[in-house]
Design an enzyme around this catalytic site. Structure first.
Site, mmCIF file in Angstrom:
data_model
loop_
_atom_site.group_PDB
_atom_site.id
_atom_site.type_symbol
_atom_site.label_atom_id
_atom_site.label_comp_id
_atom_site.label_asym_id
_atom_site.label_seq_id
_atom_site.Cartn_x
_atom_site.Cartn_y
_atom_site.Cartn_z
ATOM 1 N N ARG A 70 0.847 -1.182 0.000
ATOM 2 C CA ARG A 70 0.000 0.000 0.000
ATOM 3 C C ARG A 70 0.888 1.238 0.000
ATOM 4 O O ARG A 70 1.980 1.224 0.561
ATOM 5 C CB ARG A 70 -0.886 0.024 1.251
ATOM 6 C CG ARG A 70 -2.049 -0.939 1.218
ATOM 7 C CD ARG A 70 -2.982 -0.701 2.390
ATOM 8 N NE ARG A 70 -2.390 -1.031 3.678
ATOM 9 C CZ ARG A 70 -1.934 -0.140 4.541
ATOM 10 N NH1 ARG A 70 -2.002 1.150 4.282
ATOM 11 N NH2 ARG A 70 -1.414 -0.534 5.687
ATOM 12 N N TYR A 198 -1.089 -3.832 -7.208
ATOM 13 C CA TYR A 198 -0.846 -4.567 -5.964
ATOM 14 C C TYR A 198 -2.084 -4.551 -5.063
ATOM 15 O O TYR A 198 -2.704 -3.484 -4.868
ATOM 16 C CB TYR A 198 0.354 -3.968 -5.194
ATOM 17 C CG TYR A 198 0.416 -4.547 -3.817
ATOM 18 C CD1 TYR A 198 0.981 -5.808 -3.601
ATOM 19 C CD2 TYR A 198 -0.192 -3.911 -2.741
ATOM 20 C CE1 TYR A 198 0.954 -6.384 -2.352
ATOM 21 C CE2 TYR A 198 -0.218 -4.492 -1.487
ATOM 22 C CZ TYR A 198 0.352 -5.729 -1.302
ATOM 23 O OH TYR A 198 0.307 -6.308 -0.071
ATOM 24 N N GLY A 200 -3.689 -4.197 -1.848
ATOM 25 C CA GLY A 200 -4.379 -3.161 -1.083
ATOM 26 C C GLY A 200 -4.690 -1.901 -1.883
ATOM 27 O O GLY A 200 -5.605 -1.150 -1.554
ATOM 28 N N LYS A 207 -9.495 -1.977 1.805
ATOM 29 C CA LYS A 207 -9.188 -0.786 2.607
ATOM 30 C C LYS A 207 -9.938 0.450 2.086
ATOM 31 O O LYS A 207 -10.402 1.270 2.864
ATOM 32 C CB LYS A 207 -7.687 -0.519 2.593
ATOM 33 C CG LYS A 207 -6.830 -1.682 3.075
ATOM 34 C CD LYS A 207 -7.106 -2.033 4.501
ATOM 35 C CE LYS A 207 -6.065 -3.012 5.035
ATOM 36 N NZ LYS A 207 -6.343 -3.415 6.412
ATOM 37 N N HIS A 227 -11.034 -1.254 11.697
ATOM 38 C CA HIS A 227 -9.914 -2.119 11.317
ATOM 39 C C HIS A 227 -9.728 -3.181 12.416
ATOM 40 O O HIS A 227 -8.771 -3.145 13.178
ATOM 41 C CB HIS A 227 -8.665 -1.239 11.173
ATOM 42 C CG HIS A 227 -7.494 -1.893 10.535
ATOM 43 N ND1 HIS A 227 -6.222 -1.409 10.651
ATOM 44 C CD2 HIS A 227 -7.386 -3.003 9.761
ATOM 45 C CE1 HIS A 227 -5.380 -2.185 9.992
ATOM 46 N NE2 HIS A 227 -6.060 -3.156 9.442
ATOM 47 N N SER A 249 -0.439 -2.666 12.045
ATOM 48 C CA SER A 249 0.274 -3.726 11.318
ATOM 49 C C SER A 249 1.385 -4.313 12.184
ATOM 50 O O SER A 249 1.920 -3.635 13.049
ATOM 51 C CB SER A 249 0.904 -3.159 10.045
ATOM 52 O OG SER A 249 -0.051 -2.438 9.333
ATOM 53 N N CYS A 251 1.381 -6.650 14.476
ATOM 54 C CA CYS A 251 1.101 -6.966 15.876
ATOM 55 C C CYS A 251 0.400 -8.319 16.014
ATOM 56 O O CYS A 251 -0.104 -8.646 17.092
ATOM 57 C CB CYS A 251 0.248 -5.876 16.508
ATOM 58 S SG CYS A 251 1.123 -4.324 16.753
ATOM 59 N N GLY A 252 0.334 -9.094 14.943
ATOM 60 C CA GLY A 252 -0.201 -10.455 15.033
ATOM 61 C C GLY A 252 -1.716 -10.550 15.016
ATOM 62 O O GLY A 252 -2.301 -11.399 15.675
ATOM 63 N N THR A 254 -3.840 -11.407 12.483
ATOM 64 C CA THR A 254 -4.354 -12.642 11.873
ATOM 65 C C THR A 254 -4.112 -13.824 12.810
ATOM 66 O O THR A 254 -4.963 -14.707 12.941
ATOM 67 C CB THR A 254 -3.704 -12.869 10.489
ATOM 68 O OG1 THR A 254 -3.946 -11.703 9.695
ATOM 69 C CG2 THR A 254 -4.307 -14.060 9.773
ATOM 70 N N ASN A 255 -2.968 -13.820 13.497
ATOM 71 C CA ASN A 255 -2.691 -14.916 14.445
ATOM 72 C C ASN A 255 -3.708 -14.933 15.581
ATOM 73 O O ASN A 255 -4.186 -16.000 15.983
ATOM 74 C CB ASN A 255 -1.288 -14.775 15.050
ATOM 75 C CG ASN A 255 -0.189 -14.998 14.026
ATOM 76 O OD1 ASN A 255 -0.453 -15.453 12.918
ATOM 77 N ND2 ASN A 255 1.031 -14.686 14.397
ATOM 78 N N ASP A 278 -9.612 -8.842 9.687
ATOM 79 C CA ASP A 278 -9.093 -7.507 9.353
ATOM 80 C C ASP A 278 -10.099 -6.374 9.533
ATOM 81 O O ASP A 278 -9.729 -5.308 9.998
ATOM 82 C CB ASP A 278 -8.577 -7.513 7.904
ATOM 83 C CG ASP A 278 -7.672 -6.333 7.581
ATOM 84 O OD1 ASP A 278 -6.881 -5.934 8.450
ATOM 85 O OD2 ASP A 278 -7.761 -5.802 6.460
ATOM 86 N N ARG A 375 1.951 -12.070 -0.139
ATOM 87 C CA ARG A 375 0.617 -12.321 0.400
ATOM 88 C C ARG A 375 -0.011 -13.612 -0.105
ATOM 89 O O ARG A 375 0.341 -14.114 -1.174
ATOM 90 C CB ARG A 375 -0.308 -11.172 -0.030
ATOM 91 C CG ARG A 375 0.103 -9.803 0.474
ATOM 92 C CD ARG A 375 -0.412 -9.563 1.850
ATOM 93 N NE ARG A 375 0.029 -8.288 2.415
ATOM 94 C CZ ARG A 375 -0.655 -7.631 3.343
ATOM 95 N NH1 ARG A 375 -1.803 -8.090 3.800
ATOM 96 N NH2 ARG A 375 -0.181 -6.522 3.860
HETATM 97 C C1 OXD Z 1 -2.922 -3.826 6.466
HETATM 98 C C2 OXD Z 1 -3.455 -5.016 5.782
HETATM 99 O O1 OXD Z 1 -1.979 -3.215 5.980
HETATM 100 O O2 OXD Z 1 -4.391 -5.622 6.308
HETATM 101 O O3 OXD Z 1 -3.471 -3.467 7.519
HETATM 102 O O4 OXD Z 1 -2.958 -5.348 4.701
HETATM 103 MN MN MN Z 2 -5.313 -4.551 7.922
#
Ligand code: OXD
Ligand code: MN
Length: 593
Positions: A70, A198, A200, A207, A227, A249, A251-252, A254-255, A278, A375
């Protein structure tokens, strides 16, 4: 023409007259049409078909080297006045921006096909959902949108004769970074993106729409676009409680969304279900509680660092019908690889820029095979822990909202805001530090309110005001409780003090206990801190001293942060809601007592 909606027809006429494509193709959402497009993209080299036995339905795409992330400095919010966009957004007057971009778009699709993608953010027909139409000259965009959103004829039907939609235009043009623009016109529900291919920047439902345009619509219409991940935590009695969480971003997020509980909690019967990783759209329901949907249908996740150990569920989700972008290829079996997948870089590799290399030697020399922001685009339904409520058009009721950041010293492991107004202040003061490897070193603080700094579609001060208004519409006993967590506290040697990953579940359990009034807490300068005995550390190798330290507030460090907060808020001038200034005063007063 696929639709009788006059607004769609007029807009499409105007956009095609400007971009001048050779032909126009409507995306109907059928598997047959998508399959034709995959074949065409493979024939032209735009995509590569991966090993269909090991990775059925999976494809590979490589972007231009200058087009891998992005681009915040090329992203604009074009409101009628600069004040409406506010100090944290790039701004240009709409007329000026339209005039500038029209020149760039003029004839940009000559010799190309324009694809028309009707898509829904949120389950088709849900009261939460909104419709967009993206025009693009990229098959890659079509195929990604088919994973990330609900697309095709069913969306046009839902739009009907007269429905409104977000008008999204994307042209690859020549991917020139000097003339790359990602532009939102919130008052016109319009998004124009040019000179990128790309994720995003070009998957305009994500977004650009689901956060920037939707946050503006939410402010107008009385709902919120955030977000935030959404997860459901099931207890041994089978009851599921839902949590939304916002993190900057790295900070985990998705985990956390796909967390696997520690073994002993699993044995007891605890489970985590993923609703989203997200973005959340939140509305107050008829019962006065806050409900959330995930407007997306897929995960656009960062590949490096994703492994069986760190995120088993995300990795599983990528094993079929997934598009990989800018990872490395293992040429022995035509599969994919990235840093952190395992300790075995393929010898016979193609790195993300397309060069054939010996992956072992290449990485040993300090090079990366996959781009750090490479990604996967994976269907959410592939995820083994996808929630049964993922498609629920009414959303899920939210018990807790969690804010978090990466702070070496400041924020304790967890604390609870005193009430909604204080919680909004806690979100507004969110910040994260750039990672600092050296012992004791502390990174640079970047303030990122509600993790929305790059995504708020209007003045951030008004956005704080909207949060405060939403709180006033909910009874205190129905509104979600608000918390702040920090998985990244470090000791004086720079070691992480909390194990993180699955063990973060222990903190989530305290949070839900607080929501249900099952445990007490201690009031501190910054909010409610857990009583040590209430954080379950069974089977965890953590000393009482460390736990105590994790839950301590260092007043001097906090006073430094307050000075930084003051400076940050000053940019909003008179527009900053009085409640935020008041909460800042309370915090400073408490710390100086
Ligand atoms: C971000 C993403 O940048 O989700 O927050 O890709
Ligand atoms: Mn995001």
């Amino acid at each position: 023409m696929k639709t009788t909606n006059k607004k769609v027809i007029a807009w499409l006429d105007e956009m095609s007259a400007m971009t001048k494509p050779d032909s126009i193709v409507w995306i109907d959402g059928s598997e047959a049409q998508l399959e034709e497009l995959r074949a065409e993209a493979c024939a032209t080299g735009e995509m590569i078909k991966l090993n269909q036995e090991k990775l059925p339905g999976c494809y590979y795409h490589r972007t231009a080297e200058n087009d891998v992330a992005r681009v915040e400095d090329r992203t604009f919010i074009c409101t009628p006045t600069k004040e409406e966009a506010g100090p944290v957004n790039n701004w240009m007057a709409p007329d000026e921006m339209y005039a500038k971009l029209k020149k760039l778009y003029d004839g940009s699709m000559v010799g190309r096909t324009m694809y028309v993608i009707p898509y829904s953010m949120g389950p088709v027909g849900s009261p939460f959902s909104k419709i967009g139409i993206e025009l693009t000259d990229s098959i890659y965009v079509v195929l990604n949108m088919a994973i990330m959103t609900r697309i095709g004829d069913k969306v046009l039907e839902a739009l009907g004769e007269d429905g409104d939609f977000v008008k999204c235009l994307h042209a690859k043009k020549d991917v020139n970074p000097e003339e790359r623009y990602i532009v939102q016109f919130p008052q016109d529900s319009t998004i124009w993106s040019i000179n990128s291919a790309y994720g995003g920047n070009v998957l305009l439902g994500k977004k650009c729409f689901a956060l920037r345009i939707a946050s503006y619509l939410g402010m107008q219409e009385g709902w919120m676009a955030e977000h935030m991940l959404i997860l459901g935590l099931e207890n041994p009695q089978g009851e599921v409680k839902y949590i939304c969480a916002a993190f900057p971003s790295a900070c985990g997020k998705t985990n956390l969304a796909m967390l696997i509980p520690p073994e002993y909690l699993k044995e007891k019967g605890y489970k985590v279900w993923t609703v989203g990783d997200d973005i959340s759209w939140l509305r107050i329901g008829a019962d006065g509680r806050l409900y959330a949907i995930n407007p997306e249908a897929g995960f656009f996740g960062v590949a490096p660092g994703t492994s069986e150990k760190t995120n088993f569920n995300a990795l599983e989700a990528t094993k079929k019908n997934t598009i990989f972008t800018n990872v490395a290829i293992n040429n022995d079996d035509n599969t994919v690889w990235w840093e952190g997948l395992d300790k075995n870089p393929p010898e016979n590799a193609t790195e993300w820029k397309g060069a054939k290399v010996n992956g072992k030697e290449y990485t040993a020399a300090g090079n990366k095979l996959a781009h750090p922001n490479s990604r996967f685009t994976a269907p959410a339904i592939n995820c083994p822990c996808i929630s049964s409520e993922f498609e629920n058009p009414q959303g899920v009721p939210i018990s807790a909202i969690v804010f978090g950041g990466r702070r070496a010293k400041t924020a304790p492991l967890v604390y609870q805001a005193r009430d909604w107004e204080h919680g909004v202040f806690v979100g507004a003061t969110m910040a994260s530090e750039t990672t600092a490897a050296a012992a004791g070193a502390v990174g640079v603080v970047r303030r990122d309110p509600m993790a929305m700094k790059p995504f708020v579609g209007y003045n951030m001060a008004d956005y704080f005001g909207h949060w405060l208004e939403m709180g006033k519409k909910m009874d205190a006993d129905k509104a979600p409780k608000i918390f702040h967590v920090n998985w990244f506290r470090q000791d004086d040697e720079g070691n992480f003090m909390w194990p993180g990953f699955g063990d973060n579940m222990r903190v989530l359990l305290w949070i839900l206990d607080r929501c249900e009034g099952k445990v007490g807490a201690t009031e501190s300068e910054i909010g409610y801190l857990p009583d040590m005995a209430d954080i379950d550390v069974t089977n965890l190798d953590i000393s009482e001293d460390v736990l105590k330290e994790l839950l301590t507030v260092d007043k001097n460090v906090w006073l430094e942060d307050v000075a930084d907060q003051k400076e940050y808020f000053a940019q909003f001038g008179d527009r900053l809601p009085a409640e935020i200034a008041k909460q800042l005063g309370i915090l400073e007063g408490n710390l100086k007592k």
